[in-house]
Enzyme design. Structure first.
Site, PDB file in Angstrom:
ATOM      1  N   CYS A   2       0.828  -1.204   0.000  1.00 40.92           N
ATOM      2  CA  CYS A   2       0.000   0.000   0.000  1.00 40.92           C
ATOM      3  C   CYS A   2       0.866   1.259   0.000  1.00 40.92           C
ATOM      4  O   CYS A   2       2.000   1.248   0.448  1.00 40.92           O
ATOM      5  CB  CYS A   2      -0.880   0.008   1.240  1.00 40.92           C
ATOM      6  SG  CYS A   2      -1.934  -1.428   1.330  1.00 40.92           S
ATOM      7  N   ARG A  27       4.588   0.595  -6.671  1.00 44.28           N
ATOM      8  CA  ARG A  27       4.601  -0.367  -5.559  1.00 44.28           C
ATOM      9  C   ARG A  27       3.599  -1.501  -5.768  1.00 44.28           C
ATOM     10  O   ARG A  27       3.610  -2.476  -5.056  1.00 44.28           O
ATOM     11  CB  ARG A  27       4.292   0.363  -4.248  1.00 44.28           C
ATOM     12  CG  ARG A  27       5.297   1.451  -3.910  1.00 44.28           C
ATOM     13  CD  ARG A  27       4.864   2.267  -2.707  1.00 44.28           C
ATOM     14  NE  ARG A  27       4.864   1.486  -1.488  1.00 44.28           N
ATOM     15  CZ  ARG A  27       5.931   1.355  -0.697  1.00 44.28           C
ATOM     16  NH1 ARG A  27       7.060   1.925  -1.043  1.00 44.28           N
ATOM     17  NH2 ARG A  27       5.886   0.642   0.394  1.00 44.28           N
ATOM     18  N   TRP A  74      -3.103  -2.493  -1.799  1.00 39.28           N
ATOM     19  CA  TRP A  74      -2.774  -3.820  -2.316  1.00 39.28           C
ATOM     20  C   TRP A  74      -3.487  -4.764  -1.378  1.00 39.28           C
ATOM     21  O   TRP A  74      -3.132  -4.869  -0.198  1.00 39.28           O
ATOM     22  CB  TRP A  74      -1.259  -4.020  -2.281  1.00 39.28           C
ATOM     23  CG  TRP A  74      -0.776  -5.259  -2.966  1.00 39.28           C
ATOM     24  CD1 TRP A  74      -0.549  -5.454  -4.301  1.00 39.28           C
ATOM     25  CD2 TRP A  74      -0.478  -6.519  -2.336  1.00 39.28           C
ATOM     26  NE1 TRP A  74      -0.105  -6.727  -4.537  1.00 39.28           N
ATOM     27  CE2 TRP A  74      -0.051  -7.414  -3.354  1.00 39.28           C
ATOM     28  CE3 TRP A  74      -0.520  -6.968  -1.043  1.00 39.28           C
ATOM     29  CZ2 TRP A  74       0.331  -8.727  -3.084  1.00 39.28           C
ATOM     30  CZ3 TRP A  74      -0.132  -8.275  -0.763  1.00 39.28           C
ATOM     31  CH2 TRP A  74       0.275  -9.138  -1.790  1.00 39.28           C
ATOM     32  N   ASN A 100      -1.098   1.476   5.979  1.00 38.61           N
ATOM     33  CA  ASN A 100      -0.206   0.532   5.311  1.00 38.61           C
ATOM     34  C   ASN A 100       0.227  -0.446   6.390  1.00 38.61           C
ATOM     35  O   ASN A 100       0.627  -0.043   7.477  1.00 38.61           O
ATOM     36  CB  ASN A 100       1.000   1.295   4.741  1.00 38.61           C
ATOM     37  CG  ASN A 100       1.933   0.366   3.968  1.00 38.61           C
ATOM     38  OD1 ASN A 100       1.550  -0.757   3.626  1.00 38.61           O
ATOM     39  ND2 ASN A 100       3.144   0.835   3.706  1.00 38.61           N
ATOM     40  N   GLY A 101       0.100  -1.768   6.118  1.00 38.50           N
ATOM     41  CA  GLY A 101       0.492  -2.770   7.118  1.00 38.50           C
ATOM     42  C   GLY A 101      -0.668  -3.700   7.413  1.00 38.50           C
ATOM     43  O   GLY A 101      -1.633  -3.776   6.662  1.00 38.50           O
ATOM     44  N   GLU A 484      17.464 -17.164 -10.446  1.00 37.34           N
ATOM     45  CA  GLU A 484      17.076 -15.762 -10.686  1.00 37.34           C
ATOM     46  C   GLU A 484      16.478 -15.619 -12.087  1.00 37.34           C
ATOM     47  O   GLU A 484      15.483 -14.921 -12.273  1.00 37.34           O
ATOM     48  CB  GLU A 484      18.275 -14.841 -10.502  1.00 37.34           C
ATOM     49  CG  GLU A 484      18.013 -13.380 -10.811  1.00 37.34           C
ATOM     50  CD  GLU A 484      16.852 -12.776 -10.008  1.00 37.34           C
ATOM     51  OE1 GLU A 484      16.387 -13.397  -9.030  1.00 37.34           O
ATOM     52  OE2 GLU A 484      16.370 -11.706 -10.399  1.00 37.34           O
ATOM     53  N   LYS A 488      12.681 -14.182 -12.776  1.00 40.67           N
ATOM     54  CA  LYS A 488      12.449 -13.025 -13.663  1.00 40.67           C
ATOM     55  C   LYS A 488      11.436 -13.385 -14.739  1.00 40.67           C
ATOM     56  O   LYS A 488      10.517 -12.622 -15.017  1.00 40.67           O
ATOM     57  CB  LYS A 488      13.762 -12.591 -14.314  1.00 40.67           C
ATOM     58  CG  LYS A 488      14.635 -11.762 -13.421  1.00 40.67           C
ATOM     59  CD  LYS A 488      14.091 -10.376 -13.278  1.00 40.67           C
ATOM     60  CE  LYS A 488      14.037  -9.757 -11.922  1.00 40.67           C
ATOM     61  NZ  LYS A 488      13.980 -10.506 -10.718  1.00 40.67           N
ATOM     62  N   GLU A 491       7.791 -14.011 -13.228  1.00 45.25           N
ATOM     63  CA  GLU A 491       7.107 -12.917 -12.525  1.00 45.25           C
ATOM     64  C   GLU A 491       6.663 -11.806 -13.473  1.00 45.25           C
ATOM     65  O   GLU A 491       5.748 -11.058 -13.158  1.00 45.25           O
ATOM     66  CB  GLU A 491       7.965 -12.349 -11.403  1.00 45.25           C
ATOM     67  CG  GLU A 491       9.161 -11.537 -11.827  1.00 45.25           C
ATOM     68  CD  GLU A 491       9.848 -10.861 -10.635  1.00 45.25           C
ATOM     69  OE1 GLU A 491       9.161 -10.392  -9.718  1.00 45.25           O
ATOM     70  OE2 GLU A 491      11.086 -10.823 -10.632  1.00 45.25           O
ATOM     71  N   HIS A 507      17.267 -36.731 -12.461  1.00 44.74           N
ATOM     72  CA  HIS A 507      16.496 -37.172 -11.279  1.00 44.74           C
ATOM     73  C   HIS A 507      15.041 -36.729 -11.360  1.00 44.74           C
ATOM     74  O   HIS A 507      14.354 -36.666 -10.344  1.00 44.74           O
ATOM     75  CB  HIS A 507      17.173 -36.639 -10.009  1.00 44.74           C
ATOM     76  CG  HIS A 507      18.584 -37.108  -9.864  1.00 44.74           C
ATOM     77  ND1 HIS A 507      18.937 -38.372  -9.460  1.00 44.74           N
ATOM     78  CD2 HIS A 507      19.750 -36.486 -10.151  1.00 44.74           C
ATOM     79  CE1 HIS A 507      20.245 -38.510  -9.462  1.00 44.74           C
ATOM     80  NE2 HIS A 507      20.774 -37.373  -9.878  1.00 44.74           N
ATOM     81  N   LYS A 606       5.936  -4.203  -5.132  1.00 41.63           N
ATOM     82  CA  LYS A 606       7.376  -3.948  -5.104  1.00 41.63           C
ATOM     83  C   LYS A 606       7.976  -4.340  -3.764  1.00 41.63           C
ATOM     84  O   LYS A 606       9.104  -4.768  -3.692  1.00 41.63           O
ATOM     85  CB  LYS A 606       7.664  -2.466  -5.386  1.00 41.63           C
ATOM     86  CG  LYS A 606       9.146  -2.138  -5.458  1.00 41.63           C
ATOM     87  CD  LYS A 606       9.879  -2.937  -6.531  1.00 41.63           C
ATOM     88  CE  LYS A 606      11.341  -2.639  -6.568  1.00 41.63           C
ATOM     89  NZ  LYS A 606      12.089  -3.571  -7.457  1.00 41.63           N
TER      90      LYS A 606
HETATM   91  C1  AGP Z   1      11.975  -9.932  -7.509  1.00 37.74           C
HETATM   92  O1  AGP Z   1      12.067  -9.393  -8.807  1.00 37.74           O
HETATM   93  C2  AGP Z   1      10.763  -9.438  -6.759  1.00 37.74           C
HETATM   94  N1  AGP Z   1      10.677  -8.029  -6.790  1.00 37.74           N
HETATM   95  C3  AGP Z   1      10.705 -10.042  -5.354  1.00 37.74           C
HETATM   96  O2  AGP Z   1      11.033 -11.405  -5.400  1.00 37.74           O
HETATM   97  C4  AGP Z   1      11.645  -9.364  -4.335  1.00 37.74           C
HETATM   98  O3  AGP Z   1      12.981  -9.669  -4.631  1.00 37.74           O
HETATM   99  C5  AGP Z   1      11.296  -9.894  -2.951  1.00 37.74           C
HETATM  100  O4  AGP Z   1       9.943  -9.563  -2.670  1.00 37.74           O
HETATM  101  C6  AGP Z   1      12.193  -9.332  -1.841  1.00 37.74           C
HETATM  102  O5  AGP Z   1      12.024  -7.946  -1.797  1.00 37.74           O
HETATM  103  P1  AGP Z   1      13.111  -7.083  -0.968  1.00 37.74           P
HETATM  104  O6  AGP Z   1      14.428  -7.278  -1.638  1.00 37.74           O
HETATM  105  O7  AGP Z   1      12.616  -5.683  -1.041  1.00 37.74           O
HETATM  106  O8  AGP Z   1      13.124  -7.620   0.448  1.00 37.74           O
END
Ligand code: AGP
Length: 611
Positions: A2, A27, A74, A100-101, A484, A488, A491, A507, A606
């Site tokens: 949020c 965000r 969110w 927020n929270g 990674e 990418k 997501e 395996h 984000k």
């Molecule tokens: C990765 O591209 C995402 N944005 C997500 O996995 C992110 O790395 C994860 O939520 C951790 O966020 P942070 O590094 O802000 O703790």
């Protein structure tokens, strides 16, 4: 997560609030709203959907009030809807709250409040706050808004960044926080508040990062600060140095591509000033070489892409410093009973510095006596504030939800930490440190080379655009990079992808292979290159479409791969920096071809500030 904005001053509040919410869009959110104090009373306008749609609806109201709050939501408690969008009002509609929270005890509070006649209009946890404030006024009609908020917060369990406005105190906004960031800026035209500095620095760069259980009362003349007992305090100012243009695309089609191309600068900025007189200097860590030498166990805790940076760190710390290193997903670490002693070092990696699980893991580790280092991209973030020492990744604001430049900043920072530990352990001499540092610095230029010609990446992307799944494989460093790459891709393109250590193919995963199935391999020069080639041959024999990240000059791989993406030769320990960049670009190209919003992928935020 949020986003919160607020303004009180000489200007009409609505445009200021909408502009602030637009800056927070990165965000991730699903609904938005504002509340403005008008002469005739509090006017609340909320919409499911984007800020632009909210702005259109606001246009139908003649909002001239100069004090208001806004929010991008969110969804956590309650589905995305207009009724669940913030701000949330009291029964009488004279108090508005944005949050927020997560308020963990909201259900029992709601039951209690409904039992006393309060009528709830949403499914959210947040709404309990507006009714608690309303009750404070009922008990004491002369109470100030900030006192009413302070009383309400005594009932809350959980995390919150809150902004409140009320008809009883025109022109006033009161704010507080617990675990969630609240940033306040006072400019010549009024006072601003937001959950992210990006929405304040257009007005002023000198801001107050409110601390937990601090309160602020914003008026057109400025802000007054008090602690949880109502005692006046004078918080320190923090100067935000990064430019607002960080929040603009700078001619790129999307923030993700802009941030991928910023990576050479991030490497250089993160390394700047770290090698002085041939010795590594990271004095923000506030640990002497003797103390570092006592470290006998390292945990790297993180989530998502930051977790993958931890996997790279493990290879380097164990390889150079010979310290046992475990990499843990924060959401698991915090619930198991890890072995922690005073000589345990916990390294928390978090771009946002707000991730709830990572924060909780830090607190748990500190209670158990560990020394905690934070590696984060956000100045003064909760991870930075709650660690014993912190390395900032100097990536500047990262807008795209998919982490790219911050990931490379994390790898460079973790590489420095591994070198520092090895230096303290006497495992690396000064001349070796200098050599490694120079090679690490050279990766900036190597990344520039990769970025200079992406044609082979575009070709490889066409082979995947209609796939329903993809497999990323590698060995050693390559196995971590593969993870990674898979994250990418899935997501931002919503194409299912998995990553495996290449040796695992026989395996199970090899059962996935059929004609045209994309297998993306990190096959750069390394001690295990031949083994990766064997795994690729097995995949090729079953019809896979082979895409390879290989070291330039390796012509042999062309006989096996359908697509080869060459990268400059680097030391295996630094290959994560160079090999990741093509995978970022590959994922983005596929996502663009699939018509996806690469900056704001569906369902993602984000920073994940809730469990
Ligand atoms: C990765 O591209 C995402 N944005 C997500 O996995 C992110 O790395 C994860 O939520 C951790 O966020 P942070 O590094 O802000 O703790």
């Amino acid at each position: 997560m949020c986003g919160i904005v607020g303004y009180t001053g000489e200007k009409a509040a609505a445009p200021v609030l909408l502009d602030g919410l637009a800056k927070l869009e990165y965000r991730g959110y699903d609904s938005a709203g504002i509340a403005v104090l008008e002469k005739e009373g509090l006017q609340v306008v909320r919409r499911r959907g984007k800020v632009a749609e909210l702005a259109h609806t606001v246009g139908h109201f003649d909002l001239t009030g100069t004090c208001g709050i806004g929010h991008t939501r969110w969804a956590t408690h309650g589905r995305p809807s207009e009724a669940n969008a913030h701000p949330h009002a009291s029964c009488a509609g004279d108090i508005a709250v944005v949050h927020n929270g997560i308020i963990e005890n909201f259900a029992e509070l709601r039951e209690e409040l409904e039992g006393r006649g309060h009528v709830f209009r949403s499914e959210t946890d947040t709404e309990v706050v507006s009714h608690l404030i309303e009750e404070a006024y009922v008990a004491n009609p002369d109470i100030s808004l900030v006192e009413a908020l302070r009383l309400a917060c005594t009932r809350l369990v959980g995390s919150y960044g809150l902004a409140v406005t009320c008809e009883r105190e025109p022109g006033v906004i009161v704010v507080t926080r617990q675990d969630m960031p609240i940033i306040i800026g006072v400019a010549s035209d009024g006072a601003y508040v937001a959950s992210d500095a990006i929405a304040v620095i257009g007005a002023t760069r000198d801001v107050v990062l409110l601390a937990d259980q601090q309160y602020a009362k914003l008026t057109p003349e400025g802000a007054e600060y008090t602690d949880e007992r109502g005692r006046a305090i004078e918080p320190q100012l923090t100067h935000i140095s990064w430019d607002v243009d960080v929040a603009e695309k700078g001619g790129y089609p999307d923030f993700m591509l802009k941030e991928i191309y910023e990576q050479p600068r991030v490497i250089r900025d993160t390394l700047a000033g770290r090698l002085i007189g041939g010795r590594l200097e990271i004095d923000e860590l506030d640990m002497t070489s003797e103390e570092l030498n006592l470290v006998d166990r390292v945990y790297v805790i993180a989530c998502g892409t930051s977790y993958h940076a931890g996997l790279i760190a493990k290879e380097l710390i164990e390889g150079w410093a010979r310290i046992p290193t475990e990499v843990e997903v924060a959401s698991e670490f915090r619930y198991r009973n890890p072995i922690i002693t005073p000589t345990t070092l916990v390294v928390a990696v978090s771009q946002s510095g707000e991730t709830a699980d990572t924060l909780a893991a830090i607190r748990d580790a500190r209670i158990k006596g560990a020394r905690v280092f934070g590696i984060t991209n956000v100045l003064g973030s909760p991870v930075a504030r709650e660690s014993d020492g912190v390395i900032y990744t100097k990536a500047n604001k990262e807008i795209a939800v998919a982490s790219t430049k911050s990931f490379l900043g994390q790898i460079v920072s973790l590489t420095l930490l591994a070198m520092l530990l090895a230096q303290a352990k006497g495992k690396l001499r000064m001349n070796q440190i200098r050599l490694l540092f120079r090679e690490l610095a050279d990766t900036a230029e190597q990344v520039e080379q990769i970025l200079a010609d992406t044609s082979d990446i575009q070709k490889a992307a066409t082979a995947c655009v209609d796939a329903t799944s993809a497999l990323f494989i590698g060995r050693g460093m390559g196995a971590a990079i593969a993870k990674e790459g898979a994250l990418k891709l899935k997501e931002i393109s919503y194409l299912h992808a998995e990553a495996y250590a290449a040796g695992e193919m026989k395996h199970g995963p090899i059962a996935l292979i059929e004609d045209g199935f994309p297998v993306i391999a990190i096959a750069t020069d390394s001690p295990v290159y031949d083994k990766v080639v064997s795994n690729l041959q097995e995949s090729k024999a079953r019809g896979a479409c082979i895409i390879v990240i290989a070291t330039e000059g390796n012509e042999h791989i062309r006989e096996l791969a359908d697509y080869v993406i060459y990268i400059p030769k680097v030391r295996d320990g630094f290959s994560a920096i160079t090999a990741t960049v093509p995978l970022q670009l590959l994922a983005r190209s596929i996502a663009v071809m699939r018509g996806c919003n690469v900056d704001q992928p569906r369902n993602l935020a984000k920073s994940v500030t809730v469990e």
